[in-house]
Design a protein around this motif. Structure first.
Motif, PDB file in Angstrom:
ATOM      1  N   LEU A 353      -4.292 -11.427   9.258  1.00 27.14           N
ATOM      2  CA  LEU A 353      -4.002 -10.035   9.605  1.00 27.14           C
ATOM      3  C   LEU A 353      -5.060  -9.451  10.519  1.00 27.14           C
ATOM      4  CD1 LEU A 353      -3.551 -10.312   6.147  1.00 27.14           C
ATOM      5  CD2 LEU A 353      -2.129  -8.369   6.764  1.00 27.14           C
ATOM      6  N   LYS A 354      -4.625  -8.539  11.352  1.00 25.16           N
ATOM      7  CA  LYS A 354      -5.540  -7.754  12.170  1.00 25.16           C
ATOM      8  C   LYS A 354      -5.021  -6.320  12.228  1.00 25.16           C
ATOM      9  CE  LYS A 354      -8.332  -7.797  16.338  1.00 25.16           C
ATOM     10  NZ  LYS A 354      -8.717  -8.545  17.551  1.00 25.16           N
ATOM     11  N   GLU A 355      -5.884  -5.391  11.830  1.00 33.86           N
ATOM     12  CA  GLU A 355      -5.543  -3.972  11.825  1.00 33.86           C
ATOM     13  C   GLU A 355      -4.253  -3.705  11.066  1.00 33.86           C
ATOM     14  OE1 GLU A 355      -5.504  -2.874  15.919  1.00 33.86           O
ATOM     15  OE2 GLU A 355      -7.677  -3.112  16.166  1.00 33.86           O
ATOM     16  N   GLY A 356      -4.113  -4.388   9.915  1.00 33.20           N
ATOM     17  CA  GLY A 356      -2.980  -4.149   9.030  1.00 33.20           C
ATOM     18  C   GLY A 356      -1.701  -4.855   9.409  1.00 33.20           C
ATOM     19  N   LYS A 357      -1.704  -5.618  10.508  1.00 36.88           N
ATOM     20  CA  LYS A 357      -0.498  -6.318  10.951  1.00 36.88           C
ATOM     21  C   LYS A 357      -0.703  -7.826  10.854  1.00 36.88           C
ATOM     22  CE  LYS A 357       0.648  -2.592  14.166  1.00 36.88           C
ATOM     23  NZ  LYS A 357       0.814  -2.203  15.587  1.00 36.88           N
ATOM     24  N   ILE A 358       0.362  -8.536  10.457  1.00 34.77           N
ATOM     25  CA  ILE A 358       0.294  -9.989  10.357  1.00 34.77           C
ATOM     26  C   ILE A 358       0.409 -10.580  11.760  1.00 34.77           C
ATOM     27  CG2 ILE A 358       1.297 -12.064   9.333  1.00 34.77           C
ATOM     28  CD1 ILE A 358       2.574 -10.258   7.209  1.00 34.77           C
ATOM     29  N   VAL A 359      -0.567 -11.391  12.137  1.00 43.44           N
ATOM     30  CA  VAL A 359      -0.541 -12.034  13.453  1.00 43.44           C
ATOM     31  C   VAL A 359      -0.356 -13.544  13.344  1.00 43.44           C
ATOM     32  CG1 VAL A 359      -1.908 -10.226  14.551  1.00 43.44           C
ATOM     33  CG2 VAL A 359      -3.071 -12.196  13.510  1.00 43.44           C
ATOM     34  N   LYS A 385      -0.532  -1.690   3.122  1.00 42.69           N
ATOM     35  CA  LYS A 385      -0.369  -1.211   1.740  1.00 42.69           C
ATOM     36  C   LYS A 385       0.121  -2.309   0.785  1.00 42.69           C
ATOM     37  CE  LYS A 385       0.501   3.618   3.007  1.00 42.69           C
ATOM     38  NZ  LYS A 385       1.484   4.734   2.976  1.00 42.69           N
ATOM     39  N   VAL A 386       0.758  -3.323   1.315  1.00 38.12           N
ATOM     40  CA  VAL A 386       1.345  -4.348   0.434  1.00 38.12           C
ATOM     41  C   VAL A 386       0.795  -5.756   0.726  1.00 38.12           C
ATOM     42  CG1 VAL A 386       3.493  -3.083   0.066  1.00 38.12           C
ATOM     43  CG2 VAL A 386       3.288  -4.627   2.030  1.00 38.12           C
ATOM     44  N   LYS A 387      -0.265  -5.841   1.510  1.00 38.46           N
ATOM     45  CA  LYS A 387      -0.735  -7.156   1.986  1.00 38.46           C
ATOM     46  C   LYS A 387      -1.090  -8.108   0.850  1.00 38.46           C
ATOM     47  CE  LYS A 387      -5.510  -5.542   2.633  1.00 38.46           C
ATOM     48  NZ  LYS A 387      -6.565  -5.241   3.635  1.00 38.46           N
ATOM     49  N   GLU A 393       5.674 -14.729  -5.250  1.00 31.35           N
ATOM     50  CA  GLU A 393       7.040 -15.248  -5.242  1.00 31.35           C
ATOM     51  C   GLU A 393       8.086 -14.151  -5.346  1.00 31.35           C
ATOM     52  OE1 GLU A 393       9.664 -18.640  -7.615  1.00 31.35           O
ATOM     53  OE2 GLU A 393       7.528 -18.420  -8.008  1.00 31.35           O
ATOM     54  N   GLU A 394       7.768 -13.098  -6.115  1.00 31.32           N
ATOM     55  CA  GLU A 394       8.763 -12.055  -6.353  1.00 31.32           C
ATOM     56  C   GLU A 394       8.859 -11.036  -5.224  1.00 31.32           C
ATOM     57  OE1 GLU A 394       4.869 -10.906  -8.318  1.00 31.32           O
ATOM     58  OE2 GLU A 394       6.143 -12.693  -8.191  1.00 31.32           O
ATOM     59  N   PHE A 395       7.942 -11.098  -4.248  1.00 33.53           N
ATOM     60  CA  PHE A 395       7.951 -10.096  -3.185  1.00 33.53           C
ATOM     61  C   PHE A 395       9.099 -10.366  -2.212  1.00 33.53           C
ATOM     62  CE2 PHE A 395       6.752  -8.007   0.731  1.00 33.53           C
ATOM     63  CZ  PHE A 395       6.253  -6.794   0.288  1.00 33.53           C
ATOM     64  N   ASP A 396       9.827  -9.315  -1.840  1.00 31.76           N
ATOM     65  CA  ASP A 396      10.985  -9.433  -0.947  1.00 31.76           C
ATOM     66  C   ASP A 396      10.584  -9.067   0.483  1.00 31.76           C
ATOM     67  OD1 ASP A 396      13.401  -9.525   0.281  1.00 31.76           O
ATOM     68  OD2 ASP A 396      14.391  -8.020  -0.961  1.00 31.76           O
ATOM     69  N   LEU A 397      10.409 -10.091   1.308  1.00 30.78           N
ATOM     70  CA  LEU A 397      10.041  -9.845   2.701  1.00 30.78           C
ATOM     71  C   LEU A 397      11.148  -9.116   3.459  1.00 30.78           C
ATOM     72  CD1 LEU A 397       8.415 -13.273   3.637  1.00 30.78           C
ATOM     73  CD2 LEU A 397       7.229 -11.100   3.383  1.00 30.78           C
ATOM     74  N   ASN A 398      12.391  -9.391   3.103  1.00 28.32           N
ATOM     75  CA  ASN A 398      13.499  -8.741   3.798  1.00 28.32           C
ATOM     76  C   ASN A 398      13.497  -7.233   3.584  1.00 28.32           C
ATOM     77  OD1 ASN A 398      15.090 -10.924   5.098  1.00 28.32           O
ATOM     78  ND2 ASN A 398      15.198 -11.699   3.011  1.00 28.32           N
ATOM     79  N   GLN A 399      12.944  -6.799   2.436  1.00 27.33           N
ATOM     80  CA  GLN A 399      12.887  -5.365   2.173  1.00 27.33           C
ATOM     81  C   GLN A 399      11.947  -4.671   3.148  1.00 27.33           C
ATOM     82  OE1 GLN A 399      14.941  -3.930  -0.163  1.00 27.33           O
ATOM     83  NE2 GLN A 399      14.281  -2.040   0.874  1.00 27.33           N
ATOM     84  N   LEU A 400      10.864  -5.379   3.526  1.00 34.20           N
ATOM     85  CA  LEU A 400       9.954  -4.825   4.534  1.00 34.20           C
ATOM     86  C   LEU A 400      10.691  -4.558   5.842  1.00 34.20           C
ATOM     87  CD1 LEU A 400       6.525  -6.719   4.435  1.00 34.20           C
ATOM     88  CD2 LEU A 400       6.914  -4.274   4.171  1.00 34.20           C
ATOM     89  N   LEU A 401      11.538  -5.495   6.214  1.00 33.79           N
ATOM     90  CA  LEU A 401      12.302  -5.336   7.450  1.00 33.79           C
ATOM     91  C   LEU A 401      13.310  -4.198   7.341  1.00 33.79           C
ATOM     92  CD1 LEU A 401      12.911  -9.130   8.174  1.00 33.79           C
ATOM     93  CD2 LEU A 401      11.453  -7.616   9.492  1.00 33.79           C
ATOM     94  N   LYS A 402      13.948  -4.091   6.182  1.00 30.83           N
ATOM     95  CA  LYS A 402      14.922  -3.003   5.979  1.00 30.83           C
ATOM     96  C   LYS A 402      14.237  -1.644   6.026  1.00 30.83           C
ATOM     97  CE  LYS A 402      18.009  -5.824   3.134  1.00 30.83           C
ATOM     98  NZ  LYS A 402      18.510  -6.075   1.754  1.00 30.83           N
ATOM     99  N   ASN A 403      13.053  -1.569   5.428  1.00 30.04           N
ATOM    100  CA  ASN A 403      12.302  -0.306   5.437  1.00 30.04           C
ATOM    101  C   ASN A 403      11.928   0.092   6.854  1.00 30.04           C
ATOM    102  OD1 ASN A 403      12.469  -0.292   2.677  1.00 30.04           O
ATOM    103  ND2 ASN A 403      10.375  -1.047   2.323  1.00 30.04           N
TER     104      ASN A 403
END
Length: 408
Positions: A353-359, A385-387, A393-403
């Motif tokens: 990550l850099k500045e809160g974004k996944i690179v 906030k969620v890094k 395993e239970e984290f839903d990456l697709n929900q990040l995209l929907k948000n």
């Protein structure tokens, strides 16, 4: 408009498909050194191991191209290019004219200058004929050494194991897959490859291939000798720049192209392993596909710009799921790295990550999160906030995209 494509690997095939859909009135001719229609190079491992016949790996038979009025000339090398005359010259001397030309003749295997590399039993894998030759030679071998622990080397090693050979993998770098994973991820993979019966040496440098006329072993610079009747180099590629260089087309490590995939000649384009864009020859499938589509679009009269490709590999390496996206081994400060390791399950995940974004991200042993992770990186979503939860395993990456979509 008459379009000529030199080379029929992924770049040539992709451009041909795009032109059929978007420039149906064009006349397309393809010239290939090989005697086979297009096939994906990753399928060569199945031919080598015997899991597939040669014809099984063709995407389409020659008849498919004939039905679409695409003239495919197999076993027809191009001898020279004549940009001033808008012609190519074939090995037999015939000349073929064009309105637009695409150089998609890729690259060749690189075999370093190692003493003894000319001996029988030394190979590289790039074509169907290579795969068939290695498979035939392996019938009389017991031990094999694969020089190079990248994607190609590991797939070759797995195929040779399926043929029943004892396999030693030599990697010059401190860990396997140095372009795709970090040392922790490599350790997880090494454990799995060892379970398959392979021996792995990292930080190993080849000194000499020993034997009389045929290979009998390999000597390392450390002084150690490894028995082998078969040696395969998987040490990278070199772009086929000889033809364009002789024709006055600008080259460096590859054929230099602009953001339209155009060379210094207005109607000559290049894409794939032969192309160098902004100082970079990518040598990866996603870049080849994007470049070929953009080159074809511009040849068809559209205006499309290539901005570069985020390195992305999503594949199985000897049956193990592996995804590598973006910057996975940062060499400067300012990056945060988060890992999850479950070696007993062959599971490894990493975020850069850099500045809160996944690179960048590495995912080993699991495939479902590869596509959403690539989208999160592409869309530059802030995950600060969620890094610390993302790799669970239970984290839903697709929900990040929907948000992200609902907030825009």
């Amino acid at each position: 408009m008459k379009i000529v494509i030199v080379g029929f690997s992924l770049a040539g095939f992709t451009a041909c498909r795009y032109l059929l859909q978007n420039a149906p009135d064009s006349s397309i001719e393809v010239f290939s050194d090989e005697n086979y229609p297009y096939y994906p190079r990753p399928s060569l491992y199945r031919v080598l191991s015997g899991e597939s016949k040669v014809s099984d790996i063709f995407i389409y038979p020659l008849k498919w191209y004939e039905e679409r009025n695409v003239k495919v000339h197999l076993g027809t090398p191009v001898k020279s290019l004549k940009p001033a005359e808008n012609e190519i010259v074939l090995a037999g001397g015939n000349r073929v004219s064009y309105d637009s030309l695409l150089l998609a003749n890729g690259a060749r295997s690189f075999i370093p200058s190692v003493k003894g590399a000319e001996k029988r039993g030394v190979f590289a894998l790039r074509t169907i004929d290579d795969a068939l030759a290695i498979r035939e030679y392996a019938k009389k071998c017991k031990n094999a050494v694969v020089v190079g622990g990248g994607l190609l080397g590991l797939e070759i090693s797995a195929a040779l194991r399926k043929l029943g050979l004892n396999v030693t993998i030599l990697e010059f770098a401190p860990w396997l897959l140095p372009r795709q994973v970090d040392q922790e991820g490599s350790n997880v993979l090494i454990s799995e490859f060892q379970k398959m019966g392979m021996e792995i040496r990292c930080g190993a440098q080849t000194e000499e291939i020993v034997g009389n006329s045929e290979v009998s072993g390999l000597k390392l610079k450390s002084g150690e000798s490894i028995p082998a009747e078969l040696v395969i180099f998987a040490t990278g590629i070199r772009s086929n720049i000889e033809l364009p260089r002789e024709a006055g087309i600008n080259v460096n490590r590859g054929v230099i192209v602009d953001d339209y995939m155009r060379t210094n000649f207005e109607n000559i384009y290049a894409a794939g392993d032969i192309a160098e864009h902004r100082g970079r020859v990518y040598g990866i499938i996603p870049a080849t596909t994007e470049q070929a589509q953009i080159a074809a679009a511009n040849m068809a009269g559209k205006k499309m710009v290539y901005k570069g490709t985020i390195p992305l590999n999503t594949l199985k390496v000897a049956g193990i799921d592996l995804t590598s996206i973006g910057l996975v081994n940062p060499e400067t400060e300012g990056y945060e790295q988060i890992r999850r390791i479950e070696a007993e399950k062959c599971l490894y995940k990493k975020l850069v990550l850099k500045e809160g974004k996944i690179v960048g991200s590495i995912i080993i042993g699991e495939r479902k999160s590869a596509k959403p992770m690539a989208e999160i990186i592409k869309q530059e979503i802030n995950v600060e906030k969620v890094k610390n939860k993302i790799l669970q395993e239970e984290f839903d990456l697709n929900q990040l995209l929907k948000n992200k979509q609902s907030s825009t």
